[in-house]
Design a protein around this motif. Structure first.
Motif, PDB file in Angstrom:
ATOM      1  N   UNK A 125      53.445  40.606  44.723  1.00  0.00           N
ATOM      2  CA  UNK A 125      54.140  40.605  43.435  1.00  0.00           C
ATOM      3  C   UNK A 125      53.225  41.109  42.324  1.00  0.00           C
ATOM      4  N   UNK A 126      51.972  40.688  42.343  1.00  0.00           N
ATOM      5  CA  UNK A 126      50.993  41.109  41.337  1.00  0.00           C
ATOM      6  C   UNK A 126      50.801  42.620  41.370  1.00  0.00           C
ATOM      7  N   UNK A 127      50.644  43.183  42.543  1.00  0.00           N
ATOM      8  CA  UNK A 127      50.435  44.626  42.655  1.00  0.00           C
ATOM      9  C   UNK A 127      51.658  45.403  42.185  1.00  0.00           C
ATOM     10  N   UNK A 128      52.844  44.916  42.510  1.00  0.00           N
ATOM     11  CA  UNK A 128      54.066  45.605  42.098  1.00  0.00           C
ATOM     12  C   UNK A 128      54.240  45.569  40.586  1.00  0.00           C
ATOM     13  N   UNK A 129      53.933  44.447  39.961  1.00  0.00           N
ATOM     14  CA  UNK A 129      54.116  44.368  38.512  1.00  0.00           C
ATOM     15  C   UNK A 129      53.070  45.196  37.775  1.00  0.00           C
ATOM     16  N   UNK A 130      51.870  45.312  38.325  1.00  0.00           N
ATOM     17  CA  UNK A 130      50.883  46.195  37.708  1.00  0.00           C
ATOM     18  C   UNK A 130      51.409  47.633  37.659  1.00  0.00           C
ATOM     19  N   UNK A 131      51.997  48.084  38.767  1.00  0.00           N
ATOM     20  CA  UNK A 131      52.531  49.445  38.799  1.00  0.00           C
ATOM     21  C   UNK A 131      53.732  49.586  37.863  1.00  0.00           C
ATOM     22  N   UNK A 132      54.543  48.548  37.788  1.00  0.00           N
ATOM     23  CA  UNK A 132      55.726  48.610  36.924  1.00  0.00           C
ATOM     24  C   UNK A 132      55.327  48.736  35.451  1.00  0.00           C
ATOM     25  N   UNK A 133      54.430  47.903  34.983  1.00  0.00           N
ATOM     26  CA  UNK A 133      54.087  47.920  33.561  1.00  0.00           C
ATOM     27  C   UNK A 133      53.274  49.153  33.172  1.00  0.00           C
ATOM     28  N   UNK A 134      52.731  49.881  34.149  1.00  0.00           N
ATOM     29  CA  UNK A 134      52.029  51.133  33.867  1.00  0.00           C
ATOM     30  C   UNK A 134      52.991  52.305  33.683  1.00  0.00           C
ATOM     31  N   UNK A 135      54.278  52.103  33.951  1.00  0.00           N
ATOM     32  CA  UNK A 135      55.254  53.175  33.805  1.00  0.00           C
ATOM     33  C   UNK A 135      55.454  53.536  32.334  1.00  0.00           C
ATOM     34  N   UNK A 136      55.945  54.750  32.050  1.00  0.00           N
ATOM     35  CA  UNK A 136      56.261  55.116  30.663  1.00  0.00           C
ATOM     36  C   UNK A 136      57.313  54.172  30.079  1.00  0.00           C
ATOM     37  N   UNK A 137      57.235  53.969  28.782  1.00  0.00           N
ATOM     38  CA  UNK A 137      58.158  53.052  28.109  1.00  0.00           C
ATOM     39  C   UNK A 137      59.611  53.458  28.329  1.00  0.00           C
ATOM     40  N   UNK A 138      59.884  54.752  28.326  1.00  0.00           N
ATOM     41  CA  UNK A 138      61.264  55.214  28.488  1.00  0.00           C
ATOM     42  C   UNK A 138      61.838  54.798  29.835  1.00  0.00           C
ATOM     43  N   UNK A 139      61.004  54.779  30.868  1.00  0.00           N
ATOM     44  CA  UNK A 139      61.466  54.369  32.191  1.00  0.00           C
ATOM     45  C   UNK A 139      61.817  52.882  32.204  1.00  0.00           C
ATOM     46  N   UNK A 140      60.960  52.066  31.591  1.00  0.00           N
ATOM     47  CA  UNK A 140      61.216  50.624  31.570  1.00  0.00           C
ATOM     48  C   UNK A 140      62.433  50.284  30.708  1.00  0.00           C
TER      49      UNK A 140
ATOM     50  N   UNK B 253      61.894  52.026  39.848  1.00  0.00           N
ATOM     51  CA  UNK B 253      60.490  52.208  40.230  1.00  0.00           C
ATOM     52  C   UNK B 253      59.670  51.048  39.668  1.00  0.00           C
ATOM     53  N   UNK B 254      58.610  50.707  40.394  1.00  0.00           N
ATOM     54  CA  UNK B 254      58.226  51.198  41.718  1.00  0.00           C
ATOM     55  C   UNK B 254      59.197  50.691  42.787  1.00  0.00           C
ATOM     56  N   UNK B 255      59.321  51.385  43.901  1.00  0.00           N
ATOM     57  CA  UNK B 255      60.366  51.047  44.873  1.00  0.00           C
ATOM     58  C   UNK B 255      60.225  49.657  45.486  1.00  0.00           C
ATOM     59  N   UNK B 256      59.006  49.116  45.512  1.00  0.00           N
ATOM     60  CA  UNK B 256      58.784  47.806  46.124  1.00  0.00           C
ATOM     61  C   UNK B 256      58.960  46.647  45.133  1.00  0.00           C
ATOM     62  N   UNK B 257      59.261  46.966  43.882  1.00  0.00           N
ATOM     63  CA  UNK B 257      59.281  45.935  42.838  1.00  0.00           C
ATOM     64  C   UNK B 257      60.315  44.846  43.136  1.00  0.00           C
ATOM     65  N   UNK B 258      61.554  45.251  43.435  1.00  0.00           N
ATOM     66  CA  UNK B 258      62.623  44.276  43.658  1.00  0.00           C
ATOM     67  C   UNK B 258      62.302  43.368  44.832  1.00  0.00           C
ATOM     68  N   UNK B 259      61.796  43.943  45.905  1.00  0.00           N
ATOM     69  CA  UNK B 259      61.484  43.142  47.089  1.00  0.00           C
ATOM     70  C   UNK B 259      60.334  42.184  46.818  1.00  0.00           C
ATOM     71  N   UNK B 260      59.269  42.680  46.175  1.00  0.00           N
ATOM     72  CA  UNK B 260      58.081  41.857  45.943  1.00  0.00           C
ATOM     73  C   UNK B 260      58.370  40.715  44.973  1.00  0.00           C
ATOM     74  N   UNK B 261      59.026  41.033  43.857  1.00  0.00           N
ATOM     75  CA  UNK B 261      59.303  39.988  42.871  1.00  0.00           C
ATOM     76  C   UNK B 261      60.451  39.089  43.323  1.00  0.00           C
ATOM     77  N   UNK B 262      61.401  39.655  44.056  1.00  0.00           N
ATOM     78  CA  UNK B 262      62.484  38.843  44.591  1.00  0.00           C
ATOM     79  C   UNK B 262      61.991  37.825  45.598  1.00  0.00           C
ATOM     80  N   UNK B 263      61.049  38.235  46.441  1.00  0.00           N
ATOM     81  CA  UNK B 263      60.469  37.303  47.413  1.00  0.00           C
ATOM     82  C   UNK B 263      59.692  36.205  46.698  1.00  0.00           C
TER      83      UNK B 263
END
Length: 338
Positions: free
Chosen positions: A73-88, A151-161
């Motif tokens: 979950x930690x690794x997935x959220x790091x990648x998520x918050x590094x995305x451009x603001x428009x994507x989030x 994106x990232x593609x693993x975000x839903x699975x990692x944070x959902x778990x």
């Protein structure tokens, strides 16, 4: 797992706090609750009750949640918050019907007495229920489908778990609280069938040199529900206001969760258990992350006070309120300025 000695720290800008010592915020061992022996499980009650009546905050070791679930979950959220603001912003919580999705930097103001906004980002999720869920169709904001990003593609699975694992842990934690409240161990089980639980994956950027007190990571506030679990990355920042008025740093300890009580626990315990103000100030030059999960019970579960917290000398101090109503009112004030 020893703490540093207590010192007063003046971080500038009026931010004064004490470094944590274990006698201020205790470290509790959760392993008795994982035993099949009810007599062993009861061993947690005295220390837990003391932590809840004296501080309202504690560390939990041997909680049983696998390191791999947390790390993923930690690794997935790091990648998520590094995305451009428009994507989030494609999944911004204000554009979703049930309080899910991205919370941008400065979107909320947890400390309603300050005129600034909180300087952090978050992603909020809860029960990932289908669109035909009857409570979602009734318009209950905290039920229904999550608004997962692409994106990232693993975000839903990692944070959902992570959410689902925490949800199972929550049932056991409530049994521990029941023992500490001198209630039957399964007291909460009947009202934990479709519990209101919210998860916030949080990112706190380093504070800039020109920061001010009205724009800290998240302002002083009390949580809303029964209790909260907090996983922290190694960077310090979380602080709790002690009963004596001092701000105390809740230093990250590897392998632990921080547990704090929410307003509903204090209210239903008739002020026996404490819900304490806390805040986050990232005074480091590093990126800070945390995963916070809030735990209530079923939406319609309603009490004025736990039966063991009411006596003739100490009658119920509050009118009855449901878990759902309590959370809706407080979320509306913080997120929707109502």
């Amino acid at each position: 797992m020893s703490m540093s000695s207590e010192t007063i720290v003046d971080a500038g800008k009026g931010i004064r706090f004490k470094r944590n010592t274990s006698d201020i915020i205790p470290v509790l061992d959760f392993s008795p609750m994982l035993s099949s022996d009810p007599e062993i499980r009861k061993q947690i009650a005295p220390a837990l009750r003391k932590a809840c009546t004296d501080v309202g905050f504690f560390y939990l070791v041997n909680h049983g949640i696998p390191d791999a679930v947390i790390r993923r979950a930690y690794q997935a959220m790091q990648r998520y918050f590094a995305l451009p603001a428009a994507e989030k912003m494609k999944r911004h919580y204000m554009s979703t019907p049930n309080h899910r999705g991205y919370v941008g930097n400065g979107d909320i103001n947890a400390d309603h007495e300050l005129k600034g906004n909180d300087m952090h980002e978050a992603f909020e999720a809860a029960h990932d229920l289908p669109e035909d869920d009857p409570d979602y169709l009734k318009g209950i904001k905290f039920y229904g489908p999550n608004q997962w990003p692409d994106a990232p593609p693993e975000f839903a699975s990692a944070l959902g778990t992570y959410f689902d694992t925490q949800l199972e842990f929550g049932k056991t934690m409530l049994r521990a609280f029941a023992l500490a409240l001198e209630l039957p161990e399964t007291y909460f089980d009947a009202m934990y069938t479709k519990p209101m639980s919210r998860m916030r994956a949080c990112y706190y950027p380093p504070q800039q040199p020109d920061w001010d007190l009205s724009k800290i990571g998240i302002g002083a506030h009390r949580d809303y529900e029964l209790f909260t679990t907090v996983w922290q990355s190694p960077q310090p920042g979380l602080q709790v206001k002690g009963v004596g008025g001092d701000w105390v740093e809740v230093t990250p300890i590897d392998g632990t969760f921080v547990i704090n009580l929410g307003n509903l626990m204090q209210r239903w315990s008739n002020d026996v258990f404490l819900s304490r103000p806390h805040r986050v100030v990232n005074l480091t030059t590093e990126h800070r992350y945390s995963i916070v999960q809030f735990f209530g019970v079923d939406y319609d579960a309603t009490l004025d006070a736990f039966p063991t917290c009411v006596t003739e000398e100490r009658p119920a101090r509050y009118p009855p309120i449901s878990c759902g109503k309590n959370t809706e009112d407080q979320v509306a004030q913080t997120y929707y300025k109502k």
